[in-house]
Design an enzyme around this catalytic site. Structure first.
Site, PDB file in Angstrom:
ATOM      1  N   TYR A 181       0.822  -1.209   0.000  1.00  0.00           N
ATOM      2  CA  TYR A 181       0.000   0.000   0.000  1.00  0.00           C
ATOM      3  C   TYR A 181       0.856   1.259   0.000  1.00  0.00           C
ATOM      4  O   TYR A 181       2.073   1.197   0.176  1.00  0.00           O
ATOM      5  CB  TYR A 181      -0.976  -0.005   1.183  1.00  0.00           C
ATOM      6  CG  TYR A 181      -0.366   0.330   2.539  1.00  0.00           C
ATOM      7  CD1 TYR A 181       0.463  -0.571   3.197  1.00  0.00           C
ATOM      8  CD2 TYR A 181      -0.621   1.554   3.153  1.00  0.00           C
ATOM      9  CE1 TYR A 181       1.006  -0.255   4.439  1.00  0.00           C
ATOM     10  CE2 TYR A 181      -0.080   1.879   4.395  1.00  0.00           C
ATOM     11  CZ  TYR A 181       0.732   0.959   5.027  1.00  0.00           C
ATOM     12  OH  TYR A 181       1.277   1.275   6.242  1.00  0.00           O
ATOM     13  N   LYS A 225       6.375  -1.857   2.204  1.00  0.00           N
ATOM     14  CA  LYS A 225       5.148  -1.252   2.725  1.00  0.00           C
ATOM     15  C   LYS A 225       4.008  -2.249   2.491  1.00  0.00           C
ATOM     16  O   LYS A 225       3.160  -2.071   1.590  1.00  0.00           O
ATOM     17  CB  LYS A 225       4.892   0.107   2.062  1.00  0.00           C
ATOM     18  CG  LYS A 225       3.980   0.999   2.894  1.00  0.00           C
ATOM     19  CD  LYS A 225       4.138   2.446   2.522  1.00  0.00           C
ATOM     20  CE  LYS A 225       3.103   3.341   3.174  1.00  0.00           C
ATOM     21  NZ  LYS A 225       3.117   3.405   4.637  1.00  0.00           N
ATOM     22  N   GLU A 228      11.921   2.729  14.394  1.00  0.00           N
ATOM     23  CA  GLU A 228      10.946   3.752  13.989  1.00  0.00           C
ATOM     24  C   GLU A 228       9.768   3.680  14.948  1.00  0.00           C
ATOM     25  O   GLU A 228       9.895   3.187  16.063  1.00  0.00           O
ATOM     26  CB  GLU A 228      10.531   3.546  12.534  1.00  0.00           C
ATOM     27  CG  GLU A 228      10.021   2.151  12.238  1.00  0.00           C
ATOM     28  CD  GLU A 228       9.660   1.917  10.772  1.00  0.00           C
ATOM     29  OE1 GLU A 228       9.510   2.869  10.019  1.00  0.00           O
ATOM     30  OE2 GLU A 228       9.499   0.729  10.424  1.00  0.00           O
ATOM     31  N   LEU A 262      10.867   1.429   7.428  1.00  0.00           N
ATOM     32  CA  LEU A 262      10.294   1.851   6.150  1.00  0.00           C
ATOM     33  C   LEU A 262      11.012   3.112   5.672  1.00  0.00           C
ATOM     34  O   LEU A 262      11.186   4.048   6.458  1.00  0.00           O
ATOM     35  CB  LEU A 262       8.799   2.144   6.308  1.00  0.00           C
ATOM     36  CG  LEU A 262       8.127   2.420   4.974  1.00  0.00           C
ATOM     37  CD1 LEU A 262       7.759   1.116   4.284  1.00  0.00           C
ATOM     38  CD2 LEU A 262       6.903   3.298   5.125  1.00  0.00           C
TER      39      LEU A 262
HETATM   40  N1  PDD Z   1       2.613   5.115   7.538  1.00  0.00           N
HETATM   41  N2  PDD Z   1       7.286   3.888   9.072  1.00  0.00           N
HETATM   42  C1  PDD Z   1       6.169   3.152   9.037  1.00  0.00           C
HETATM   43  C2  PDD Z   1       6.176   1.816   9.688  1.00  0.00           C
HETATM   44  C3  PDD Z   1       5.003   3.653   8.403  1.00  0.00           C
HETATM   45  O1  PDD Z   1       3.886   2.905   8.372  1.00  0.00           O
HETATM   46  C4  PDD Z   1       5.036   4.944   7.818  1.00  0.00           C
HETATM   47  C5  PDD Z   1       3.850   5.547   7.129  1.00  0.00           C
HETATM   48  C6  PDD Z   1       6.241   5.679   7.877  1.00  0.00           C
HETATM   49  C7  PDD Z   1       6.379   7.049   7.256  1.00  0.00           C
HETATM   50  O2  PDD Z   1       6.407   6.966   5.865  1.00  0.00           O
HETATM   51  P1  PDD Z   1       5.890   8.171   4.949  1.00  0.00           P
HETATM   52  O3  PDD Z   1       6.656   9.358   5.349  1.00  0.00           O
HETATM   53  O4  PDD Z   1       6.238   7.741   3.575  1.00  0.00           O
HETATM   54  O5  PDD Z   1       4.419   8.315   5.184  1.00  0.00           O
HETATM   55  C8  PDD Z   1       7.338   5.116   8.505  1.00  0.00           C
HETATM   56  C9  PDD Z   1       1.439   5.525   6.798  1.00  0.00           C
HETATM   57  C10 PDD Z   1       1.176   6.993   6.857  1.00  0.00           C
HETATM   58  C11 PDD Z   1       0.256   4.661   7.222  1.00  0.00           C
HETATM   59  O6  PDD Z   1       0.488   3.481   7.381  1.00  0.00           O
HETATM   60  O7  PDD Z   1      -0.869   5.169   7.322  1.00  0.00           O
END
Ligand code: PDD
Length: 292
Positions: A34, A148, A180, A204
Site C-alpha cells: 500500500y 510497505k 521507527e 520503512l
Molecule cells: N505510515 N514507518 C512506518 C512503519 C510507516 O507505516 C510509515 C507511514 C512511515 C512514514 O512513511 P511516509 O513518510 O512515507 O508516510 C514510517 C502511513 C502513513 C500509514 O500506514 O498510514
C-alpha cells in the site's frame, strides 16, 4: 470514514458498491502492498517518490505493477477530482489478486487495485505546541519492514499496546537501537545535530523522512545518518515523529519522562521549530498534479 468515491480495478464508485472477493489474497494472507500519499489543496507531496516506493514494494513481493506511472497519475488525479480535491490522503492498495487459498503465490493472477481518499488528519495546532507522548517498546515486527506491506499486525499490536499504556505512540527499539514508530519514522536531536536511523530492512524508507533530510541538508542543519542507541534516545534534546499524515511532530514525553533539557524540557525544541517551518514552506511550493 473515507470520502464518497473510491476506485476499484479501474472504476470509480461509491464505497458501498466496492466489493472484493473473500478469496482475495490481500484478505486471506495480507498479500499486498500500500501507499498513503498526502495532497494539500489537491497538490501532491512527492507523488513520484511514493509511486517509486510502491514499485519497490511490488518488486519485493514479485507482484507485477498493474499500471504505468502515467496511468497511476491519471487514476489518482481522477480520485482526487471525484472527491473535490482539498487536503486528502490517497490510500492505494494493490494485492496479488483472487485465488483458491494456498500459500505459494500462483502466477498470472489479476491484481486487485483499490484506492480511497481520506480527509488528511494533519495534527491540530495544539499537538505541535504540546507534542505527543511515547513509550519504548521492543520492535517485534518482522525483518522486512522496508516493504510497505498491508500485513500490519505487528504495528497494530504495538500501537495498541502504547495506547493501553497511556501513550500516543510506540518508540521501537531492536537490539538496543532505535528503528521507527508503529507508522512513522523517528529522528533524534543531540547538541544541535539531527540523528536519523539509516535505511535498512528494519525500517520503512519514509517519504517524509527523506524529504526532512533533504530540507535539513539544504538549510545547512547538522545531520548524521547513523544508528541511534537507546541511551542516546533517552538523553536526546529532541525527538520527532514523521509521516505523510503527521508531517513532523515533536515527542515531548518518553516513558512518562519529559524529553529534552532546560527551558525546552517537555516542550518542542528549536531544531523541531526550524524543521517544521521548512516543511510548511515546502508545502506552499507544491505544484498541481499536471506538473508532476
Ligand atoms: N505510515 N514507518 C512506518 C512503519 C510507516 O507505516 C510509515 C507511514 C512511515 C512514514 O512513511 P511516509 O513518510 O512515507 O508516510 C514510517 C502511513 C502513513 C500509514 O500506514 O498510514
Amino acid at each position: 470514514m473515507c470520502l464518497p468515491t473510491v476506485f476499484l480495478n479501474g472504476h470509480y464508485m461509491p464505497l458501498a458498491e466496492a466489493h472484493i472477493s473473500p478469496l482475495d489474497r490481500g484478505f486471506i494472507f495480507g498479500d499486498g502492498v500500500y501507499e498513503v500519499i498526502p495532497f494539500y489543496d489537491g497538490r501532491a507531496l512527492r507523488l513520484t517518490e511514493h509511486l517509486k516506493r510502491l514499485q519497490r514494494s511490488l518488486d519485493e513481493l514479485e507482484i507485477a505493477n498493474p499500471y504505468s506511472i502515467a496511468q497511476w497519475e491519471t487514476h489518482i488525479g481522477g480520485l482526487v477530482t471525484h472527491n473535490n480535491g482539498g487536503n486528502i490522503g490517497v490510500y492505494i492498495q494493490v494485492t496479488r489478486g483472487v485465488a483458491k487459498r494456498d500459500f505459494p503465490p500462483p502466477k498470472g493472477l489479476t491484481q486487485t487495485v483499490f484506492m480511497m481518499a481520506n480527509p488528511l488528519a494533519t495534527p491540530k495546532r495544539e499537538v505541535y505546541e504540546k507534542g505527543i507522548s511515547c513509550v519504548s517498546l521492543d520492535d517485534n515486527r518482522w525483518l522486512r519492514c522496508h516493504i510497505k506491506a498491508t500485513a500490519l499486525l505487528g504495528a497494530v499490536m504495538l500501537k495498541h499496546q502504547s495506547n493501553q499504556e497511556g501513550a500516543d505512540e510506540a518508540l521501537l527499539f531492536r537490539d538496543g537501537y532505535l528503528t521507527e514508530s508503529s507508522a512513522s519514522n523517528i529522528a533524534a536531536v543531540k547538541n544541535g545535530v539531527i540523528l536519523c536511523p539509516p535505511l535498512d530492512n528494519l525500517i520503512l524508507p519514509g517519504i517524509t523522512y527523506e524529504l526532512m533530510i533533504e530540507l535539513a541538508q539544504k538549510a545547512g542543519m547538522p545531520l548524521q545518518i547513523r544508528r541511534v542507541s537507546r541511551r542516546e534516545v533517552n538523553t536526546a534534546d529532541e525527538l520527532w515523529i514523521m509521516s505523510s499524515t503527521k508531517e513532523v511532530v515533536p515527542i515531548t514525553t518518553l516513558d512518562n519522562k519529559p524529553v529534552g533539557h532546560g527551558e525546552h524540557s517537555g516542550k518542542p525544541g528549536p531544531v523541531f521549530t526550524k524543521m517544521y517551518a521548512l516543511f510548511q514552506d515546502y508545502k506552499r511550493g507544491l505544484q498541481p498534479l499536471a506538473h508532476h
